[in-house]
Design a protein around this motif. Structure first.
Motif, PDB file in Angstrom:
ATOM      1  N   ASP A   3       0.859  -1.197   0.000  1.00  0.00           N
ATOM      2  CA  ASP A   3       0.000   0.000   0.000  1.00  0.00           C
ATOM      3  C   ASP A   3       0.886   1.234   0.000  1.00  0.00           C
ATOM      4  O   ASP A   3       1.181   1.819   1.043  1.00  0.00           O
ATOM      5  N   THR A   6      -0.416   4.731   1.654  1.00  0.00           N
ATOM      6  CA  THR A   6      -0.370   4.776   3.117  1.00  0.00           C
ATOM      7  C   THR A   6       1.067   4.906   3.608  1.00  0.00           C
ATOM      8  O   THR A   6       1.358   5.695   4.526  1.00  0.00           O
ATOM      9  N   ILE A   7       1.961   4.144   3.000  1.00  0.00           N
ATOM     10  CA  ILE A   7       3.369   4.175   3.415  1.00  0.00           C
ATOM     11  C   ILE A   7       3.942   5.577   3.269  1.00  0.00           C
ATOM     12  O   ILE A   7       4.581   6.109   4.187  1.00  0.00           O
ATOM     13  N   VAL A  10       2.373   8.136   5.859  1.00  0.00           N
ATOM     14  CA  VAL A  10       2.907   7.962   7.213  1.00  0.00           C
ATOM     15  C   VAL A  10       4.359   8.429   7.269  1.00  0.00           C
ATOM     16  O   VAL A  10       4.777   9.089   8.237  1.00  0.00           O
ATOM     17  N   TRP A 332       1.094   1.104   7.297  1.00  0.00           N
ATOM     18  CA  TRP A 332       1.338   2.224   8.212  1.00  0.00           C
ATOM     19  C   TRP A 332       2.628   2.010   9.002  1.00  0.00           C
ATOM     20  O   TRP A 332       3.405   2.940   9.231  1.00  0.00           O
ATOM     21  N   GLY A 335       5.733   2.454   6.769  1.00  0.00           N
ATOM     22  CA  GLY A 335       6.093   3.868   6.598  1.00  0.00           C
ATOM     23  C   GLY A 335       6.962   4.372   7.736  1.00  0.00           C
ATOM     24  O   GLY A 335       7.945   5.091   7.514  1.00  0.00           O
TER      25      GLY A 335
END
Length: 512
Positions: A3, A6-7, A10, A332, A335
């Motif tokens: 993803d 999202t990475i 974050v 998440w 990240g």
């Protein structure tokens, strides 16, 4: 499926916290930052806990996160030498660093060259040591950037595929502008606060990835069952045992000769707190052992191995840690972990550039400009720190990463040649300055010569060239150790034959 959105989100959010801490450093434990010791050494007021985090951030860098797992992935057991060498290096630190700290506090030293200048009364020797330290650190900073590039390339691959070069370069320039700005305004205070933040993220990364990976594959037994069946992957061949042992010895002796390590040491509040923080640093050695095993664990994750094939075989190893993060953690958390590795390059780069600036100001500029004021010292150091960062950045953009890594190996050869003047000079005044100068030049010259000869062979892998030299007697030995032996031989013989009155060692004065 990674993803990427999202990475990245974050990553950027937590990077904003890093930036805030960097600039907040100028307000934390306020001091007169127009004084070099306040700006470059945080006023020499770091307690045991802060010194522990600063030295940990100073020593365990993005290069560590990239090179050690990468080397293990590409070549196997030989490059696990990094783990036992770390176990030894803190013993070396406890022998030499408290004594250097005591003399530095008594006499107002900012650099190791300050001590050498007073101990041996030689401007030439002090300048040569300063130049050696500055040169050895330039590729070291560059390699922090190589590690940061690996993080950006891996993180952005899901969005832009292999066409990420421009975005990587823009991101790095922005990151280094921010780094230069808060280092200029906050000095080592900003580096200390960000070091604490960086170390927390790194420890989180190592622990979570190791636990997650081992849980999913069923333990270390399964991990080692999946590695390549090469005979030298899990064991060191008998022909390389001398090389393995001398890599451990040379690296252990060299680490605290680097100017950035000395800079961190001299920022401690007291000798007792320095000893206490150093005694706790083996915890990082434990973390390094697990980090190195990323180069073993990656073979148990087909998705991570498949991701590595998107990059050229010559540089594939530097993506091992990012690949493990991407394919073992939720977006998440990935990240946050990738940011830990990324700022693991920024924080040491800041400290290294500060150390270089100190050497330039105190031991080169000040030698020729005797009327330089304390405020002038600080201003030159601040600007020099920024310039050194961007020289390293330009170097990475201008040459392939392989060359940067090769030059870093030469940096290790160079820095170990400071041992007779700096480490042995702490305990004896027997050496003559002329002999030390000739010994230093002989060690550097022979080390560079052997490195050139060794790297004209085909003993290269994954972008890393060999730092071993085939002596024909003891098989392969670490080049830096051979060069140090030549250096010591010249220094000892020279000191023995030079008349005592011709080059008397000065007593270190009470003040500088």
């Amino acid at each position: 499926m990674v993803d990427s959105t999202t990475i990245i989100a974050v990553f950027v959010a937590f990077f904003a916290v890093f930036v805030f801490l960097g600039f907040y450093g100028s307000r934390w434990r306020k001091g007169d930052l127009s004084q070099l010791h306040e700006w470059a050494l945080a006023g020499r007021r770091l307690g045991a806990t802060l010194a522990f985090f600063l030295l940990g951030a100073d020593i365990y860098t993005a290069y560590t996160f990239v090179a050690v797992p990468s080397s293990l992935y590409a070549k196997g057991a030989l490059y696990f030498f990094a783990v036992p060498y770390v176990a030894m290096t803190f013993g070396v630190a406890l022998v030499f660093m408290p004594r250097l700290w005591t003399l530095a506090r008594k006499n107002g030293y900012i650099t190791g060259s300050d001590f050498v200048r007073d101990k041996f009364g030689s401007r030439v020797l002090a300048i040569l040591i300063a130049i050696t330290g500055i040169v050895a650190l330039l590729p070291y900073i560059a390699l922090q950037i190589v590690g940061m590039q690996a993080v950006l390339a891996a993180m952005l691959y899901g969005v832009a595929g292999s066409n990420t070069t421009l975005v990587e370069e823009i991101s790095l320039v922005i990151a280094f502008i921010i780094l230069a700005a808060f280092t200029f305004t906050s000095g080592l205070r900003g580096a200390t606060l960000t070091a604490v933040y960086k170390d927390i993220l790194v420890w989180l990364t190592v622990i979570v990835v190791i636990v997650s990976a081992l849980w999913s594959i069923g333990g270390f037994g399964q991990a080692f069952a999946n590695v390549p069946k090469s005979p030298n992957f899990l064991t060191v061949s008998s022909s390389l045992v001398p090389g393995y042992m001398t890599l451990i010895l040379g690296s252990a002796l060299a680490l605290y000769l680097y100017p950035h390590a000395i800079n961190g040491v001299l920022s401690a509040e007291s000798e007792h707190k320095l000893r206490l923080s150093t005694s706790m640093l083996p915890l990082y050695g434990l973390g390094l052992a697990f980090l190195a095993l990323f180069g073993v664990l990656v073979f148990s994750f087909p998705s991570a191995l498949s991701f590595l094939t998107n990059f050229p075989a010559s540089s594939r190893g530097i993506y091992v840690v990012p690949a493990m993060i991407l394919y073992t953690l939720p977006g998440w958390l990935a990240g946050i972990a990738l940011l830990g590795v990324f700022v693991g390059g920024l924080v040491p780069a800041a400290i290294m550039a500060i150390a270089q600036a100190n050497l330039l100001t105190r031991n080169i500029v000040k030698e020729f400009k005797k009327d330089l004021t304390p405020k002038g010292e600080s201003q030159i150091a601040k600007w020099a720190s920024a310039i050194f960062k961007f020289i390293a950045l330009a170097f990475v953009f201008a040459v392939p990463a392989t060359y940067a890594i090769q030059l870093q190996l030469l940096g290790g050869v160079l820095i170990l040649q400071l041992l007779p003047s700096l480490f042995l000079g702490l305990y004896t005044g027997w050496f003559r300055k002329e002999a030390l100068i000739v010994g230093l030049l002989a060690g550097i010259g022979s080390g560079l010569f052997m490195a050139v000869i060794a790297n004209t062979t085909n003993w290269a892998f994954a972008g890393f060239t060999t730092s071993l030299y085939n002596t024909g007697v003891f098989s392969s030995l670490y080049i830096a150790v051979i060069a140090l032996a030549i250096n010591l031989a010249v220094s000892i013989v020279g000191s023995a034959v030079i008349p005592r009155k011709a080059s008397a060692v000065r007593n270190v004065p009470a003040t500088r």
